[in-house]
Design an enzyme around this catalytic site. Sequence first.
Site, PDB file in Angstrom:
ATOM      1  N   ARG A  47       0.797  -1.242   0.000  1.00  0.00           N
ATOM      2  CA  ARG A  47       0.000   0.000   0.000  1.00  0.00           C
ATOM      3  C   ARG A  47       0.821   1.278   0.000  1.00  0.00           C
ATOM      4  O   ARG A  47       0.535   2.202  -0.771  1.00  0.00           O
ATOM      5  CB  ARG A  47      -1.018   0.004   1.156  1.00  0.00           C
ATOM      6  CG  ARG A  47      -2.052  -1.109   1.084  1.00  0.00           C
ATOM      7  CD  ARG A  47      -2.611  -1.266  -0.290  1.00  0.00           C
ATOM      8  NE  ARG A  47      -3.760  -2.162  -0.334  1.00  0.00           N
ATOM      9  CZ  ARG A  47      -4.205  -2.720  -1.453  1.00  0.00           C
ATOM     10  NH1 ARG A  47      -3.582  -2.489  -2.597  1.00  0.00           N
ATOM     11  NH2 ARG A  47      -5.259  -3.503  -1.442  1.00  0.00           N
TER      12      ARG A  47
ATOM     13  N   SER B 107     -13.304 -11.590  -2.765  1.00  0.00           N
ATOM     14  CA  SER B 107     -12.603 -10.357  -3.075  1.00  0.00           C
ATOM     15  C   SER B 107     -11.132 -10.620  -2.777  1.00  0.00           C
ATOM     16  O   SER B 107     -10.757 -10.997  -1.667  1.00  0.00           O
ATOM     17  CB  SER B 107     -13.173  -9.238  -2.203  1.00  0.00           C
ATOM     18  OG  SER B 107     -12.171  -8.307  -1.918  1.00  0.00           O
TER      19      SER B 107
HETATM   20  N1  ARG Z   1      -6.538  -7.916   6.248  1.00  0.00           N
HETATM   21  C1  ARG Z   1      -5.483  -7.716   5.311  1.00  0.00           C
HETATM   22  C2  ARG Z   1      -4.855  -6.375   5.528  1.00  0.00           C
HETATM   23  O1  ARG Z   1      -5.430  -5.527   6.139  1.00  0.00           O
HETATM   24  C3  ARG Z   1      -5.922  -7.950   3.890  1.00  0.00           C
HETATM   25  C4  ARG Z   1      -6.628  -6.841   3.217  1.00  0.00           C
HETATM   26  C5  ARG Z   1      -7.063  -7.222   1.847  1.00  0.00           C
HETATM   27  N2  ARG Z   1      -7.387  -6.046   1.081  1.00  0.00           N
HETATM   28  C6  ARG Z   1      -8.221  -6.058   0.066  1.00  0.00           C
HETATM   29  N3  ARG Z   1      -8.416  -4.927  -0.538  1.00  0.00           N
HETATM   30  N4  ARG Z   1      -8.858  -7.141  -0.331  1.00  0.00           N
HETATM   31  O2  ARG Z   1      -3.752  -6.151   5.110  1.00  0.00           O
END
Ligand code: ARG
Length: 412
Positions: A101, A180
């Site tokens: 990110r 997703s």
């Molecule tokens: N729980 C994980 C995190 O916060 C995975 C997030 C997945 N993100 C997504 N946009 N599907 O890093």
Amino acid sequence: MRLRSIQRLQKIVLAYSGGLDTSVSIKWLQEKYDADVVTVTLDVGQQEDLNEIAEKARMLGAISHYSISVVEEFLKNYIFPSIKANGLYEGKYPLSTALARPLIATTLVEVAEKEGAFAVAHGCTGKGNDQVRFDVTIKTLNPNLKIIAPVREWNLSRDQEIKYAKENGVPIKAQKSVYSVDQNLWGRSIESGPLEDPSVEPPTDAFEWTKPLDETPDEPGYLEIHFESGVPVSANGNSYDPIHLISYVNEFAGNHGVGIIDHMEDRLVGIKSREVYECPAAVCILEAHRDLEKLVLTRSELAFKTQVEQQWSWLVYTGLWLDPLREDLDAFIDATQTRVDGSVKLKLFKGGFRVVERSSPNSLYDLNLATYEGVSKFDQTAAVGFIDLWGLPSRVGFAKKARKKPLQQIRA
Ligand code: ARG
């Protein structure tokens, strides 16, 4: 008004995945802000057809599109530090989505500055960690940029979104999956659908990188990973370039059904969620790395580093990649890694794995000290005095507090 059909006055840079949310967002941003939309798709090793995504962005009216490969940077500047830090959130999650990110957000800011955009947009919802990671990073790098999160702001149900898509000429693919998914070189995060019930085992169709156990080899496989200065440099004797090394381990371990993580996770926004991941390379490399550290670092170093690792992982998980503390912690971690050279062999079988061999030129293991065989340079007679002093404070405390009880109660 005259210029509008040719070029609008303002620009928004949108992180574009090619999925329904961000596709609808192109139209919505154009409409709501009367702005041109520049789309950006990054290659972080997610194995998607970037040309197809670029094509779709243009078709939906993006005035320009950037496809940028940052996979090498992701590996060297994000995954490698995380290996050195044994980066795991709540002891389980190798931070795969979290690590990508800040890199994506940084690139968005770069493109926004180059394009003279007034805003950047991303497809995060208001319920997860990703919005925090994007927003904090963007705001830290360029506080003048407006941040727009259409999905969070608009709060549409899936049906409403599909209706809007149809009305606005956004093609809707037949949903090929109820899940997703976010994936990159370091792992695959799988959410929604049947996974939302933590009391039910994930269906096999959630997994793509790990084989179901009835299809994995009937013989164990061995994976030997060689590390230099805390990072993997070869696997099973092959010095792949680093990206291929990670892909090789992903494939090798996934083929043995190794790499699934299923745990309860505490999101930063306060929600408990059941999270499912496939991270074959990450779980193997982290386990091997930690084991090697136990061979070459002192007890005190290991104990202190464990605390540093927890803090490091917390910063990464909660979107504070750019906090100066992260670099401070990296400085300590890097200092420890100069001695983390050597090889670790893992044995993988039917979804499970363990370390079976390790060796290092910097090993602190001394057979002469450790052996239970006759001659050892360890002076056993010194142990008696050591034990006497070691237990002294506990003995004194215990005598004051508890010895009034009969032994039976102490045992219970
Ligand atoms: N729980 C994980 C995190 O916060 C995975 C997030 C997945 N993100 C997504 N946009 N599907 O890093």
